[in-house]
Design a protein around this motif. Structure first.
Motif, PDB file in Angstrom:
ATOM      1  N   MET A   1       0.836  -1.182   0.000  1.00 28.89           N
ATOM      2  CA  MET A   1       0.000   0.000   0.000  1.00 28.89           C
ATOM      3  C   MET A   1       0.880   1.244   0.000  1.00 28.89           C
ATOM      4  N   LYS A   2       0.287   2.315  -0.402  1.00 29.93           N
ATOM      5  CA  LYS A   2       0.974   3.594  -0.490  1.00 29.93           C
ATOM      6  C   LYS A   2       0.256   4.592   0.411  1.00 29.93           C
ATOM      7  N   ARG A   3       1.020   5.458   1.054  1.00 31.06           N
ATOM      8  CA  ARG A   3       0.451   6.478   1.923  1.00 31.06           C
ATOM      9  C   ARG A   3       0.680   7.845   1.285  1.00 31.06           C
ATOM     10  N   LEU A   4      -0.417   8.610   1.156  1.00 28.26           N
ATOM     11  CA  LEU A   4      -0.368   9.945   0.567  1.00 28.26           C
ATOM     12  C   LEU A   4      -0.633  10.976   1.657  1.00 28.26           C
ATOM     13  N   PHE A   5       0.155  12.037   1.671  1.00 32.63           N
ATOM     14  CA  PHE A   5      -0.004  13.126   2.634  1.00 32.63           C
ATOM     15  C   PHE A   5      -0.393  14.390   1.876  1.00 32.63           C
ATOM     16  N   TYR A   6      -1.481  15.027   2.304  1.00 32.77           N
ATOM     17  CA  TYR A   6      -1.948  16.280   1.707  1.00 32.77           C
ATOM     18  C   TYR A   6      -2.223  17.281   2.823  1.00 32.77           C
ATOM     19  N   ALA A   7      -2.157  18.555   2.467  1.00 35.90           N
ATOM     20  CA  ALA A   7      -2.540  19.620   3.403  1.00 35.90           C
ATOM     21  C   ALA A   7      -3.682  20.397   2.776  1.00 35.90           C
ATOM     22  N   THR A   8      -4.521  20.954   3.630  1.00 38.97           N
ATOM     23  CA  THR A   8      -5.604  21.814   3.177  1.00 38.97           C
ATOM     24  C   THR A   8      -5.819  22.894   4.245  1.00 38.97           C
ATOM     25  N   ASN A   9      -6.603  23.897   3.904  1.00 40.61           N
ATOM     26  CA  ASN A   9      -6.742  25.064   4.780  1.00 40.61           C
ATOM     27  C   ASN A   9      -7.596  24.834   6.018  1.00 40.61           C
ATOM     28  N   ASN A  10      -8.651  24.013   5.893  1.00 42.34           N
ATOM     29  CA  ASN A  10      -9.575  23.871   7.026  1.00 42.34           C
ATOM     30  C   ASN A  10     -10.315  22.541   6.955  1.00 42.34           C
ATOM     31  N   LEU A  11     -11.119  22.290   7.971  1.00 43.45           N
ATOM     32  CA  LEU A  11     -11.842  21.019   8.052  1.00 43.45           C
ATOM     33  C   LEU A  11     -12.983  20.922   7.043  1.00 43.45           C
ATOM     34  N   ARG A 148      -4.684  11.825  -9.139  1.00 45.98           N
ATOM     35  CA  ARG A 148      -5.253  12.645 -10.222  1.00 45.98           C
ATOM     36  C   ARG A 148      -6.454  13.443  -9.728  1.00 45.98           C
ATOM     37  N   GLN A 149      -7.315  12.788  -8.947  1.00 42.93           N
ATOM     38  CA  GLN A 149      -8.495  13.467  -8.412  1.00 42.93           C
ATOM     39  C   GLN A 149      -8.095  14.640  -7.522  1.00 42.93           C
ATOM     40  N   LEU A 150      -7.128  14.409  -6.653  1.00 44.38           N
ATOM     41  CA  LEU A 150      -6.729  15.463  -5.727  1.00 44.38           C
ATOM     42  C   LEU A 150      -5.873  16.540  -6.400  1.00 44.38           C
ATOM     43  N   ASP A 151      -5.220  16.207  -7.500  1.00 42.58           N
ATOM     44  CA  ASP A 151      -4.497  17.231  -8.270  1.00 42.58           C
ATOM     45  C   ASP A 151      -5.462  18.269  -8.834  1.00 42.58           C
ATOM     46  N   THR A 152      -6.687  17.844  -9.120  1.00 48.16           N
ATOM     47  CA  THR A 152      -7.679  18.776  -9.668  1.00 48.16           C
ATOM     48  C   THR A 152      -8.402  19.562  -8.575  1.00 48.16           C
ATOM     49  N   HIS A 153      -8.237  19.142  -7.332  1.00 49.65           N
ATOM     50  CA  HIS A 153      -8.896  19.823  -6.214  1.00 49.65           C
ATOM     51  C   HIS A 153      -8.038  21.018  -5.806  1.00 49.65           C
ATOM     52  N   ASP A 154      -8.572  22.219  -5.943  1.00 49.82           N
ATOM     53  CA  ASP A 154      -7.776  23.427  -5.695  1.00 49.82           C
ATOM     54  C   ASP A 154      -7.421  23.631  -4.219  1.00 49.82           C
ATOM     55  N   LYS A 155      -8.046  22.904  -3.314  1.00 48.05           N
ATOM     56  CA  LYS A 155      -7.775  23.070  -1.880  1.00 48.05           C
ATOM     57  C   LYS A 155      -6.833  22.005  -1.329  1.00 48.05           C
ATOM     58  N   ALA A 156      -6.469  21.017  -2.134  1.00 43.10           N
ATOM     59  CA  ALA A 156      -5.592  19.940  -1.677  1.00 43.10           C
ATOM     60  C   ALA A 156      -4.166  20.197  -2.152  1.00 43.10           C
ATOM     61  N   GLN A 157      -3.242  20.267  -1.202  1.00 40.05           N
ATOM     62  CA  GLN A 157      -1.837  20.488  -1.539  1.00 40.05           C
ATOM     63  C   GLN A 157      -1.063  19.213  -1.200  1.00 40.05           C
ATOM     64  N   PHE A 158      -0.454  18.608  -2.215  1.00 45.33           N
ATOM     65  CA  PHE A 158       0.329  17.390  -2.015  1.00 45.33           C
ATOM     66  C   PHE A 158       1.563  17.704  -1.177  1.00 45.33           C
ATOM     67  N   LEU A 159       1.832  16.863  -0.163  1.00 46.84           N
ATOM     68  CA  LEU A 159       3.019  17.034   0.670  1.00 46.84           C
ATOM     69  C   LEU A 159       4.063  15.957   0.416  1.00 46.84           C
ATOM     70  N   ALA A 160       3.623  14.688   0.439  1.00 47.74           N
ATOM     71  CA  ALA A 160       4.574  13.586   0.308  1.00 47.74           C
ATOM     72  C   ALA A 160       3.822  12.285   0.095  1.00 47.74           C
ATOM     73  N   ASP A 161       4.562  11.265  -0.274  1.00 46.24           N
ATOM     74  CA  ASP A 161       4.015   9.912  -0.286  1.00 46.24           C
ATOM     75  C   ASP A 161       5.069   8.980   0.290  1.00 46.24           C
ATOM     76  N   SER A 162       4.611   7.837   0.771  1.00 46.47           N
ATOM     77  CA  SER A 162       5.521   6.862   1.347  1.00 46.47           C
ATOM     78  C   SER A 162       4.815   5.516   1.371  1.00 46.47           C
ATOM     79  N   SER A 163       5.498   4.548   1.930  1.00 50.92           N
ATOM     80  CA  SER A 163       4.878   3.255   2.171  1.00 50.92           C
ATOM     81  C   SER A 163       4.174   3.330   3.526  1.00 50.92           C
ATOM     82  N   ASN A 164       3.160   2.529   3.693  1.00 46.07           N
ATOM     83  CA  ASN A 164       2.514   2.487   5.009  1.00 46.07           C
ATOM     84  C   ASN A 164       2.891   1.226   5.755  1.00 46.07           C
TER      85      ASN A 164
END
Length: 171
Positions: A1-11, A148-164
């Motif tokens: 599995m792969k772990r994706l980390f994203y940041a966004t402004n609020n809940l 791809r879905q989150l790349d199109t989301h203007d509020k999602a900022q990619f931070l990193a990916d790793s293994s889980n």
């Protein structure tokens, strides 16, 4: 599995991203939110915590220890299969493999620990500034679709990916 980390402004944004990711087949047990607003996490019905130190999500040290243990097992198996079982050469080879394990384990634990500390400090800085961190575990086959879905989301900022590996999202 792969772990994706994203940041966004609020809940609110995190909830919107959660809805989008759930439509792609990711369940709540593979979607985790970190925010300093503990009540907000609950009121938005998100799976998460206010503090990364309450979780064991970043586990480079555990992965390093598992890799060193695997290397030791392979070395001992290779030596045992290539020599006589009661040969003194075998005992020296096993001793050398254990020494190599200790050295490799030490190096990997130091580097893994420094990565853990560095990444936790980055996450804590973002949390302290009011941002929300989203952690998503995906099958490798799903990862490109989710990214791809989150790349199109203007509020999602990619931070990193790793293994889980060895660090499941807490229940």
């Amino acid at each position: 599995m792969k772990r994706l980390f994203y940041a966004t402004n609020n809940l609110d944004d995190a909830e919107s991203i959660s809805d989008e990711v759930h439509k792609l087949g990711i369940d709540d047990h593979h979607f985790y939110v970190l925010s300093r607003d503990e009540n907000g996490i609950k009121s938005h019905h998100l799976h998460g915590s206010s503090n990364i130190d309450k979780t064991d999500i970043i586990a480079a040290k555990k992965r390093a220890k598992m890799m060193a243990s695997g290397a030791l097992a392979i070395m001992i198996a290779a030596v045992a299969l290539s020599t006589n079982a009661f040969n003194s050469q075998l005992l020296w080879a096993i001793f050398a493999a254990i020494c190599a394990y200790v050295v490799i384990s030490f190096i990997l634990l130091i580097t893994g620990g420094s990565f853990d500390g560095y990444f936790k400090s980055l996450i804590n800085e973002r949390l302290d500034s009011g941002e929300v961190i989203i952690i998503i575990d995906v099958e490798k086959a799903q990862s490109k679709k989710v990214e791809r879905q989150l790349d199109t989301h203007d509020k999602a900022q990619f931070l990193a990916d790793s293994s889980n590996l060895a660090s499941p999202i807490p229940d």
